[in-house]
Design a protein around this motif. Structure first.
Motif, PDB file in Angstrom:
ATOM      1  N   UNK C  35       0.788  -1.224   0.000  1.00  0.00           N
ATOM      2  CA  UNK C  35       0.000   0.000   0.000  1.00  0.00           C
ATOM      3  C   UNK C  35       0.824   1.280   0.000  1.00  0.00           C
ATOM      4  N   UNK C  36       2.102   1.156   0.356  1.00  0.00           N
ATOM      5  CA  UNK C  36       2.858   2.385   0.540  1.00  0.00           C
ATOM      6  C   UNK C  36       3.180   3.034  -0.794  1.00  0.00           C
ATOM      7  N   UNK C  37       3.535   4.305  -0.686  1.00  0.00           N
ATOM      8  CA  UNK C  37       3.927   5.012  -1.897  1.00  0.00           C
ATOM      9  C   UNK C  37       4.798   6.203  -1.508  1.00  0.00           C
ATOM     10  N   UNK C  38       5.491   6.741  -2.485  1.00  0.00           N
ATOM     11  CA  UNK C  38       6.260   7.971  -2.262  1.00  0.00           C
ATOM     12  C   UNK C  38       7.322   7.817  -1.180  1.00  0.00           C
ATOM     13  N   UNK C  39       7.426   8.866  -0.393  1.00  0.00           N
ATOM     14  CA  UNK C  39       8.443   8.908   0.652  1.00  0.00           C
ATOM     15  C   UNK C  39       8.265   7.740   1.607  1.00  0.00           C
ATOM     16  N   UNK C  40       7.029   7.479   1.956  1.00  0.00           N
ATOM     17  CA  UNK C  40       6.737   6.394   2.888  1.00  0.00           C
ATOM     18  C   UNK C  40       7.279   5.073   2.375  1.00  0.00           C
ATOM     19  N   UNK C  41       7.031   4.811   1.085  1.00  0.00           N
ATOM     20  CA  UNK C  41       7.484   3.547   0.530  1.00  0.00           C
ATOM     21  C   UNK C  41       9.009   3.494   0.528  1.00  0.00           C
ATOM     22  N   UNK C  42       9.604   4.605   0.145  1.00  0.00           N
ATOM     23  CA  UNK C  42      11.059   4.660   0.111  1.00  0.00           C
ATOM     24  C   UNK C  42      11.625   4.329   1.491  1.00  0.00           C
ATOM     25  N   UNK C  43      11.039   4.967   2.505  1.00  0.00           N
ATOM     26  CA  UNK C  43      11.553   4.745   3.864  1.00  0.00           C
ATOM     27  C   UNK C  43      11.350   3.300   4.283  1.00  0.00           C
ATOM     28  N   UNK C 309       3.533   5.444   8.338  1.00  0.00           N
ATOM     29  CA  UNK C 309       2.883   6.259   7.316  1.00  0.00           C
ATOM     30  C   UNK C 309       1.912   5.448   6.493  1.00  0.00           C
ATOM     31  N   UNK C 310       2.248   4.191   6.285  1.00  0.00           N
ATOM     32  CA  UNK C 310       1.442   3.443   5.331  1.00  0.00           C
ATOM     33  C   UNK C 310       0.344   2.621   5.978  1.00  0.00           C
ATOM     34  N   UNK C 311       0.495   2.311   7.242  1.00  0.00           N
ATOM     35  CA  UNK C 311      -0.512   1.447   7.851  1.00  0.00           C
ATOM     36  C   UNK C 311      -1.883   2.091   7.793  1.00  0.00           C
ATOM     37  N   UNK C 312      -1.915   3.328   8.059  1.00  0.00           N
ATOM     38  CA  UNK C 312      -3.211   3.989   7.947  1.00  0.00           C
ATOM     39  C   UNK C 312      -3.076   5.448   7.560  1.00  0.00           C
ATOM     40  N   UNK C 313      -2.974   5.706   6.275  1.00  0.00           N
ATOM     41  CA  UNK C 313      -2.694   7.059   5.804  1.00  0.00           C
ATOM     42  C   UNK C 313      -3.761   8.054   6.249  1.00  0.00           C
ATOM     43  N   UNK C 314      -4.985   7.612   6.413  1.00  0.00           N
ATOM     44  CA  UNK C 314      -6.061   8.545   6.730  1.00  0.00           C
ATOM     45  C   UNK C 314      -5.787   9.265   8.050  1.00  0.00           C
ATOM     46  N   UNK C 315      -5.144   8.593   8.950  1.00  0.00           N
ATOM     47  CA  UNK C 315      -4.926   9.219  10.259  1.00  0.00           C
ATOM     48  C   UNK C 315      -3.457   9.520  10.454  1.00  0.00           C
TER      49      UNK C 315
END
Lengths: 530, 343, 359
Positions: C35-43, C309-315
């Protein structure tokens, strides 16, 4: 005997403190240094150290770093001159034996304390009596317990009555325990560190043992020492590497106790380009391993001898200490009259096969398993590395199985004498530079290490060392004692270490004060102007 | 929280202050249990090796360690209430004196580190927040993590190598050169202040030079933390209605950040400061050790190594009280200045 | 800070029924990466790779390290020599004691991973148990436990670890277990906090009430609910705590209160021994263990943040405050000052924030 035993015990504490602390000292011999006119420099000597100073009331400490300040700020009746080995008059005009147990000293006239009050024989009596009254926990007073009575028949005469004959008594009077204090020091408690007054070459101006101690020149000093600087700043460092950086950056002029082996090596090699020079003096610090002769496995002499047969002191000195220590093959270090390399004579080169034979003949089952204890916080961080090395040497023969155990000093000091450790490391700095101080505390039936070793002939020899005033007889006793302890091997001496200091270019006189007395006399240091 | 009113502010403050008392008692109890019950009595631990059993027993009795533990506990608590934290065993200093003498160094170091962290973190955090989710944001965040991931002593070592040994720009240890320390009379035990009081600008400058490396080392540790808080707060503020309104009026994004969001983004920051006290003190122990800084942290290490449990207990007690008090003050300040409390 | 009222983290995490637990767990692990993307995925990815490298070093240390951690001579008894420069047989050189630096670094990874895993297990066990008790029993038990845990926070974490390590070393020696227990003392409060909040929150959930009303055993329901909640929050906290624990362990080693050198290779101890070397131009004994610490801590932190960041982007924003703050603080404080979880304006707790949101 009780006094003797305690004296030894106290010296142990002292030895421990040494490893951490630096010493200084004042002394009575005029230094014949080439340091130029006194006071020609406006800057004080800055001396960096990793040591710890406790109390500088002579009645409140028994550790070399504190004593060193005492040596520089107080006088004693006698002192061992720089480079010498016999007590000479300091505050005293002369001292001599009336009979076996009566020692009489006459004071020089016209000596005063830094505050201007005169020094009389009453001061000496007061100094000794309050030591014995206070009985401070640091146990320095134990050195004086042989004194039955001290009296002042007139203003300039002191007479000591001893409980029993003691040839080493003049040496005891050279220690900081016998430093002379003013009458207004309380008789039953310590003088606060920031209010001490002595009659030595220096006065204590600021006292903060966590950061810096400042000594100023004592204008009233009437002794023989010539002060070649305008004062001393003792700067304390927490780590050996910080101390080394400080001398390289020029923040301190002298780095004394302790520099790590790596640092010493580096400074010897590259110090010149950074303006730092390594100065080596004669050393009397020794390190040794005590074997628990009171029970298995070391109650069997063959097992102790096997260890002595295997241990390779050269490798320890080379691989672990990289040449900064000298292998020690006898109980008395080289440089002290009485030294005999008796272990080398007895065992020759390290020889595992000879060790195996020893064990076989005694019918000892191998491998012999034992615990070897060391403390990480007393004699430098290399001790642990050394025990790693000893473990390897012993185990490589297949004859021993060593478990290394470490304990920090506070607990260690509590434990080593209760016979619970199979083998343990200790270090030793002498109370005074006499060979008996390397024999009596260790090999007497009531030894400090309490490892169950006793030998009747040894006890007799010790008696000779302590009471006989004939030098020849004493030297014979040292030699015979060295042979006995090599054969019985209750303790295995490992190395002795030279005193090492690093100094900035242009600083002079340090070499001279690094003598076997282990006292650092600040007054001989000169050449510190910027 | 959302229902709190101005009236409840007073209630809140009162509750908060009242809670301080049991918390202090609990923390004292924890310290006591840790330090006193676990190792046995301090006398034999510190001095055991040097005396006979009878002497030890005497000393124990004199110090009161032979009495029931509950009595000792009471003495400890009441001692703390009288601001008496005991005397060290090995050199008989009072713990309060240790704080007075060595506290100045720690205070200087932590305050300077704090300033360094703010100077670095505020601009970097704002930039990261402003350019959220861009590669710039990403690299700033990685930088933040790096400052956190590198142990203080490792950073300190590298700093010493680079700036003291390598370039020779700055001194590597102590608060000032020994000669300078010796000539500045000690009045406040804060070296820089003493130098100013003595009118000795050369000494002051010497002290500042000595302060740079440790302050930057400890400051970096906080920088990452601060950056992220500022970034998050900014992002949050940027979503709020009034910022939206400013945007709607055509104000540029960067101006929004600087003029509108910055202040509000900084408010919650105050709350975080309470936490940083503990963090700073922890980091200070290592920094002081690395830079031969004569503060409370190095004293603690010294007394630990000497098994002086009374000293250690006293220092920990004071550390803990400092942190609890700081968090009380910050909660109060925060409650007063944070407008959301009054909504 | 908790005023941005998002949905409670737990609501979105109620698993769809029907899948087996194993599959659910596996997909749970994989989900952040999917589910991750962008900076979050990179990290997340970078962090995972870094951490994985260290774990591989740790697990296969005996195969990877050319020598033992306390070995000073090769098989023929030939000494390595002290302070050899990197290169040849000794990739990273040798230390002042004549140890092989590369081997020490590799064995050090094993020590670090062991200690952190032990500490994690200890603090989870203690934290979960106490948290459950506090949250479930409530009343004075809860208050007392909360108070004690808060007080533990008030002590600087490194200080607490030092003291515990120091006291334990007197009794059980300075091994990995001692270090792990010292670190445990520091991190228990965080797990306690999460679990307690989740428990309190669970007790008040409508469906728990409903289930209870329908005669279901509330314990079972709560346990499931709780498990989900813990599975939600713990990976992030645990990862970040692990990062912090590495630093604490190294700090202990550096000060000399950590694992004893004869017991294992430990990076902090090696660094402390290397301080002297560094001053003499011998850089390799300090650089490599130092880098190992930095890489592992960075890996774990990146992973934790990425997960977060990716577990729950909404919050995301709210959670950053409520969960990640703690680990940002070097000493791993939860993002709450000791008392502010009381009626304070401090950052909110997960579960309590959820409660706010639900009201």
């Amino acid at each position: 005997m009780r006094a003797r035993r305690f004296r030894g015990a106290a010296a142990f504490v002292l030895a421990g403190a040494f490893a951490l602390a630096a010493c200084g000292g004042d002394d009575d011999t005029a230094a014949d240094d080439d340091g130029g006119e006194a006071g020609d420099s406006s800057l004080p000597v800055v001396l960096g150290t990793t040591d710890t100073v406790t109390n500088i009331d002579p009645a409140g400490s028994y550790d070399k770093p504190s004593w060193n300040i005492v040596y520089n700020t107080y006088q004693r009746l006698l002192a061992v001159p720089l480079g010498g080995s016999e007590p000479q008059p300091d505050a005293a005009e002369s001292c001599d034996w009336d009979d076996d147990t009566t020692y009489r000293c006459t004071l020089k006239s016209g000596q005063t304390f830094a505050d201007g009050s005169e020094i009389t024989s009453e001061n000496v009596v007061h100094s000794i009596e309050r030591q014995l009254e206070i009985q401070h926990e640091s146990n320095g007073w134990q050195l004086l317990t042989g004194i039955e009575e001290v009296e002042a028949p007139d203003e300039s005469t002191v007479v000591f009555h001893l409980e029993s004959p003691d040839a080493t008594f003049p040496f005891i009077l050279t220690t900081a325990a016998a430093a002379i204090v003013p009458m207004d020091y309380p008789a039953d408690e310590l003088q606060p560190n920031d209010q001490v007054v002595g009659s030595g070459p220096y006065t204590v101006d600021e006292f903060d043992p966590t950061q810096q101690i400042q000594l100023g020149v004592n204008e009233n000093y009437a002794g023989d020492r010539e002060v070649n600087n305008s004062g001393v700043i003792l700067q304390f460092y927490q780590t050996e590497s910080a101390l080394k950086q400080a001398i390289e950056e020029g923040e301190v002029m002298i780095a004394y106790r302790s520099l790590a082996v790596t640092d010493v090596e580096d400074l010897e090699e590259n110090g010149a380009e950074r303006g730092v020079e390594v100065v080596v003096g004669e050393g009397t610090e020794i390190n040794y391993m005590v074997l628990q002769a009171s029970r298995e496995p070391f109650d069997e002499p063959a097992v102790r001898q096997a260890v002595a047969q295997i241990i390779d002191r050269e490798t320890i000195a080379e691989s672990v200490y990289r040449g900064t220590v000298t292998p020690l093959y006898g109980p008395i270090p080289e440089g002290v009259p009485g030294h005999v390399p008796s272990f080398k004579e007895q065992y020759g080169e390290p020889d595992p096969e000879a060790a195996e034979q020893l064990l076989d003949e005694a019918g000892v089952e191998t491998p012999v398993e034992f615990d070897a204890w060391w403390m990480p916080d007393r004699y430098g961080e290399e001790i642990g590395d050394m025990f790693g090395e000893i473990e390897r040497q012993l185990e490589d023969t297949g004859l021993f199985e060593v478990n290394l155990e470490q304990l920090s000093w506070a607990q260690y000091a509590e434990t080593f004498s209760d016979q619970s450790m199979d083998a343990f490391d200790l270090g030793w700095f002498p109370d005074y530079p006499d060979a008996s101080n390397y024999i009596e505390p260790f090999y007497h039936a009531e030894s400090v290490v309490n490892n169950g070793y006793s030998d009747d002939e040894m006890d007799e020899l010790i008696d000779v060392m302590l009471t006989d005033t004939d030098e020849e007889a004493r030297l014979d006793a040292f030699e015979r004692a060295s042979e006995i302890v090599a054969e019985d091997a209750p303790i295995i001496q490992l190395w002795q270490r030279d005193q090492i200091a690093a100094v900035r270019e242009g600083v002079e006189g340090v070499e001279e004060t690094l003598d076997p007395s282990f006292i650092f006399y600040y007054d001989v240091v000169s050449g510190v102007e910027e | 929280m959302s229902t709190r009113t101005a009236g409840s502010l007073r209630t809140y403050l009162l509750t908060r202050v009242l809670l301080f008392v049991p918390q202090v008692i609990v923390i004292l109890t924890i310290v006591f249990v840790l330090m006193r019950v676990a190792p046995g009595d301090p006398v034999s631990v510190a001095l055991g090796g040097q005396r006979s059993e009878e002497e030890l027993a005497e000393l124990r009795a004199a110090a009161g360690y032979d009495r029931p533990i509950i009595v000792q506990y009471w003495e400890y608590i009441s001692g703390v209430l009288r601001l008496d934290f005991g005397h060290t065993i090995i050199d008989n200093r009072s713990v309060a004196e240790i704080f007075a003498v060595n506290g100045g160094a720690t205070l200087t170091l932590t305050v300077a580190a704090f300033v360094v962290a703010l100077l670095l973190a505020v601009p970097l955090g704002l930039i990261a927040g402003r350019f959220r989710d861009t590669p710039l944001d990403g690299s700033l965040r990685v930088f933040g993590i790096l400052t956190y991931a590198a142990p203080v002593f490792f950073v300190g070592l590298l700093m010493q190598l680079a700036f003291a040994r390598g370039l020779g720009w700055l001194p590597s240890s102590s608060q000032a050169s020994p000669v300078v320390t010796a000539r500045v009379p000690s009045q406040t035990n804060i070296f820089l202040v003493d130098a100013l009081l003595a009118g000795d600008t050369a000494a002051f400058w010497n002290g500042v030079q000595h302060l740079v490396l440790p302050a930057v080392t400890l400051g970096l540790l906080l920088t990452g933390t601060f950056m992220r808080i500022i970034r998050v707060n900014l992002i949050q503020t940027m979503r709020s209605d009034y910022v939206e309104a400013a945007r709607a009026r055509g104000v540029s994004e960067t101006r929004v950040v600087i003029q509108h969001a910055f202040r509000n983004a900084m408010v919650p920051f105050v709350t975080i400061l309470g936490l940083q006290v503990a963090l700073l003190l922890g980091g200070a122990i290592l920094t002081e050790q690395t830079f031969n800084w004569n503060g409370i942290g190095s004293q603690l290490v010294r007394y630990l190594d000497s098994r002086d449990y009374i000293a250690v207990q006293g220092i920990i007690t004071l550390f803990a009280l400092a942190v609890v008090t700081a968090s009380l003050l910050i909660d109060i300040i925060n409650a007063i200045i944070d407008p959301r409390v009054r909504y | 800070m908790a005023t941005a009222a998002g949905p409670p983290p737990d609501d979105s995490a109620v698993p769809a029924g029907g899948r087996t637990r194993t599959r659910r767990v596996l997909s749970g692990i994989a989900r952040p990466y999917r589910d991750s993307h962008g900076v979050g995925r990179f990290m997340l990815v970078t962090g995972t790779v870094l951490a994985a490298i260290m774990v591989v070093l740790a697990v296969f240390a005996p195969l990877i390290a050319p020598f033992g951690f306390a070995q000073v001579a090769d098989v023929d008894g030939e000494r390595f020599g002290n302070h050899l420069e990197p290169g040849g047989v000794h990739l990273f050189g040798t230390t002042t004691q004549g140890f092989d630096v590369f081997s020490r670094v590799v064995w050090g990874a094993r020590t670090a991973v062991t200690v952190v895993l032990l500490a994690l297990v200890f603090s989870l066990i203690v934290g979960v148990l106490l948290g459950l008790v506090a949250g479930y029993v409530g009343r004075w038990v809860d208050r007392l436990l909360v108070m004690i845990m808060d007080s533990l926070f008030a002590l600087p974490a490194l200080l607490l670890a030092i003291v515990v390590a120091f006291l334990l070393a007197e009794h059980i020696g300075g091994g990995a277990a001692t270090a792990a227990l010292a670190i445990t003392a520091v991190y228990v409060p965080q797990y306690f906090r999460v679990v307690r909040a989740a428990t309190v929150s669970a007790k008040e959930q409508t469906y728990v009430e409903a289930a209870r009303a329908m005669g279901a055993r509330s314990g079972t329901i709560m346990f499931r609910y709780l498990l989900n909640n813990v599975i939600q929050s713990v990976p992030v906290i645990a990862t970040l705590n692990a990062a912090d624990a590495i630093l604490t362990l190294a700090g202990l080693g550096f000060l000399g209160y950590g694992i004893q050198p004869t017991e294992a290779a430990e990076w902090g101890y090696d660094l402390q021994r290397a301080v002297t070397d560094a001053g003499t131009g011998i850089w390799w004994t300090g650089l490599f263990p130092g880098m190992a610490i930095v890489l592992l801590v960075m890996g774990l932190t990146l992973m934790g943040e990425g997960l977060n960041e990716t577990i729950n982007p909404a919050i995301r924003v709210r959670r950053m405050l409520s969960i990640t703050l703690p680990e940002r603080a070097h000493e791993s404080r939860p993002g709450v000052s000791p008392v502010s979880r009381q009626p304070g304006p401090g950052p909110e707790q997960d579960g309590e924030a959820g409660k706010d949101g639900a009201q």
